[in-house]
Enzyme design. Structure first.
Site, short mmCIF file in Angstrom:
data_model
loop_
_atom_site.label_atom_id
_atom_site.label_comp_id
_atom_site.label_asym_id
_atom_site.label_seq_id
_atom_site.Cartn_x
_atom_site.Cartn_y
_atom_site.Cartn_z
N TYR A 155 0.84 -1.21 0.00
CA TYR A 155 0.00 0.00 0.00
C TYR A 155 0.87 1.26 0.00
O TYR A 155 0.65 2.19 -0.79
CB TYR A 155 -0.90 -0.05 1.23
N LYS A 159 1.13 4.47 -2.64
CA LYS A 159 0.81 5.84 -2.24
C LYS A 159 1.99 6.77 -2.47
O LYS A 159 1.81 7.95 -2.79
CB LYS A 159 0.32 5.87 -0.79
P1 NAP Z 1 -13.01 2.64 1.79
O1 NAP Z 1 -13.87 3.21 2.85
O2 NAP Z 1 -12.53 1.24 1.91
O3 NAP Z 1 -13.74 2.85 0.39
C1 NAP Z 1 -13.09 2.45 -0.78
C2 NAP Z 1 -13.88 2.90 -1.99
O4 NAP Z 1 -13.12 2.53 -3.16
C3 NAP Z 1 -15.22 2.24 -2.11
O5 NAP Z 1 -16.15 3.15 -2.66
C4 NAP Z 1 -14.96 1.08 -3.07
O6 NAP Z 1 -16.10 0.72 -3.84
C5 NAP Z 1 -13.93 1.71 -3.99
N1 NAP Z 1 -13.10 0.74 -4.69
C6 NAP Z 1 -12.24 -0.17 -4.17
N2 NAP Z 1 -11.66 -0.88 -5.15
C7 NAP Z 1 -12.18 -0.40 -6.31
C8 NAP Z 1 -11.98 -0.72 -7.67
N3 NAP Z 1 -11.14 -1.69 -8.06
N4 NAP Z 1 -12.67 -0.03 -8.60
C9 NAP Z 1 -13.54 0.94 -8.24
N5 NAP Z 1 -13.76 1.29 -6.97
C10 NAP Z 1 -13.09 0.62 -6.02
O7 NAP Z 1 -11.67 3.49 1.61
P2 NAP Z 1 -11.33 4.99 2.10
O8 NAP Z 1 -10.79 4.90 3.47
O9 NAP Z 1 -12.46 5.90 1.82
O10 NAP Z 1 -10.11 5.32 1.14
C11 NAP Z 1 -10.29 6.04 -0.06
C12 NAP Z 1 -8.92 6.50 -0.56
O11 NAP Z 1 -8.29 7.30 0.43
C13 NAP Z 1 -7.97 5.34 -0.85
O12 NAP Z 1 -7.20 5.63 -1.99
C14 NAP Z 1 -7.09 5.30 0.38
O13 NAP Z 1 -5.82 4.79 0.09
C15 NAP Z 1 -7.01 6.78 0.74
N6 NAP Z 1 -6.70 7.04 2.14
C16 NAP Z 1 -7.48 6.54 3.16
C17 NAP Z 1 -7.14 6.82 4.48
C18 NAP Z 1 -7.96 6.34 5.65
O14 NAP Z 1 -7.49 6.47 6.79
N7 NAP Z 1 -9.15 5.82 5.47
C19 NAP Z 1 -6.02 7.59 4.74
C20 NAP Z 1 -5.24 8.07 3.69
C21 NAP Z 1 -5.61 7.80 2.39
P3 NAP Z 1 -16.80 -0.73 -3.69
O15 NAP Z 1 -17.33 -0.81 -2.30
O16 NAP Z 1 -17.86 -0.73 -4.73
O17 NAP Z 1 -15.70 -1.74 -3.93
#
Ligand code: NAP
Length: 247
Positions: A155, A159
């Site tokens: 991951y 990133k």
């Molecule tokens: P999340 O709650 O797990 O949601 C992930 C989203 O991405 C869902 O809408 C999912 O849709 C979609 N997704 C996953 N695989 C996919 C694919 N192959 N094609 C299309 N859609 C896909 O994740 P999140 O925490 O919101 O994270 C979103 C972004 O922010 C990510 O890039 C993550 O690395 C980044 N981020 C997160 C955090 C954190 O603490 N949460 C911190 C820093 C950065 P489905 O349900 O339909 O699969």
């Protein structure tokens, strides 16, 4: 920061940060494309809630790791709203294991979505962004790409990879006036954070000067600024939205 008539594609916006971004952009006048892979009901609920607030949105299924599905999504966007102005590469996954337990499959699966997906979506919408009046490529990275994190070699690699990608695209797009930037959130209250064991969450919290995890709204407001005309002279940057964490 008005986004009237700007067509904004937000990958992975059925849940989590993407959902927060989609709702915020919808509230501020954009035509929002709510992309999802499998959470159809959740994506439709996001569209519904944007419309209830007077905004405009459609749901668009596509696994970002699959180029043909992404291309079909682009065609749907063009049919509905015309070419895109803003692409937010937000979709991302984790498969957390210490490196000694990580298989090549764990590695490839995360790379295919988190970087392969960014390639596929940027490729599909590149000409749209280039030709838009205020074209915006916004890549959602992470503080983990800056600091590294135990159990997240795959991951973290994806990133940090976004930093080089964003910087290069910023240079290549500059002559068109379009910009490319990264937003690097700290730890945000979403399903992804819920997968982190509680004792690790407590340890992380001690390292956040603002003494709380981010909400999706904390991230969405910054993305809205980057998407807006007001950010026109900012490109190739990484905006850390992490409560003051060091890196
Ligand atoms: P999340 O709650 O797990 O949601 C992930 C989203 O991405 C869902 O809408 C999912 O849709 C979609 N997704 C996953 N695989 C996919 C694919 N192959 N094609 C299309 N859609 C896909 O994740 P999140 O925490 O919101 O994270 C979103 C972004 O922010 C990510 O890039 C993550 O690395 C980044 N981020 C997160 C955090 C954190 O603490 N949460 C911190 C820093 C950065 P489905 O349900 O339909 O699969």
């Amino acid at each position: 920061m008005n986004l009237d008539n700007q067509t904004c594609v937000v990958t992975g916006s059925s849940r989590g940060i993407g959902r927060g971004i989609a709702k915020d952009l919808g509230r501020n006048g954009a035509n929002v494309v709510v992309n999802y892979r499998s959470s159809e009901a959740e994506a439709r609920a996001v569209v519904e809630s944007i419309r209830e607030e007077g905004g405009e949105a459609i749901a668009a299924q596509a696994d970002v790791a699959k180029p043909d599905e992404v291309q079909a999504m682009r065609e749907k966007v063009v049919d509905e709203y015309g070419p895109a102005d803003v692409l937010v590469n937000n979709a991302g996954i984790t498969i957390d294991k210490k490196f000694e337990n990580m298989t090549r499959e764990d590695w490839d699966t995360v790379i295919d979505v988190n970087l392969g997906g960014v390639f596929n979506c940027t490729d599909a919408f590149y000409d749209d962004i280039k030709e838009a009046e205020h074209g915006r490529l916004i890549n959602i990275s992470s503080v983990v790409g800056q600091q590294g994190n135990i159990g997240q070699a795959n991951y973290a690699t994806t990133k940090s990879g976004l930093f080089g990608f964003t910087r290069t695209l910023a240079l290549e797009l500059a002559h068109t006036g379009a910009t490319a930037n990264c937003v690097a959130p700290g730890f945000v209250e979403t399903d992804m954070l819920e997968e982190v064991p509680e004792r690790v969450q407590e340890k992380i919290l001690r390292e956040i000067p603002l003494d709380r995890f981010a909400t999706v709204e904390d991230i969405a407001g910054i993305v809205r600024f980057v998407a807006s005309e007001e950010s026109s002279y900012m490109t190739g940057q990484v905006l850390g939205v992490n409560g003051g964490m060091e890196w």
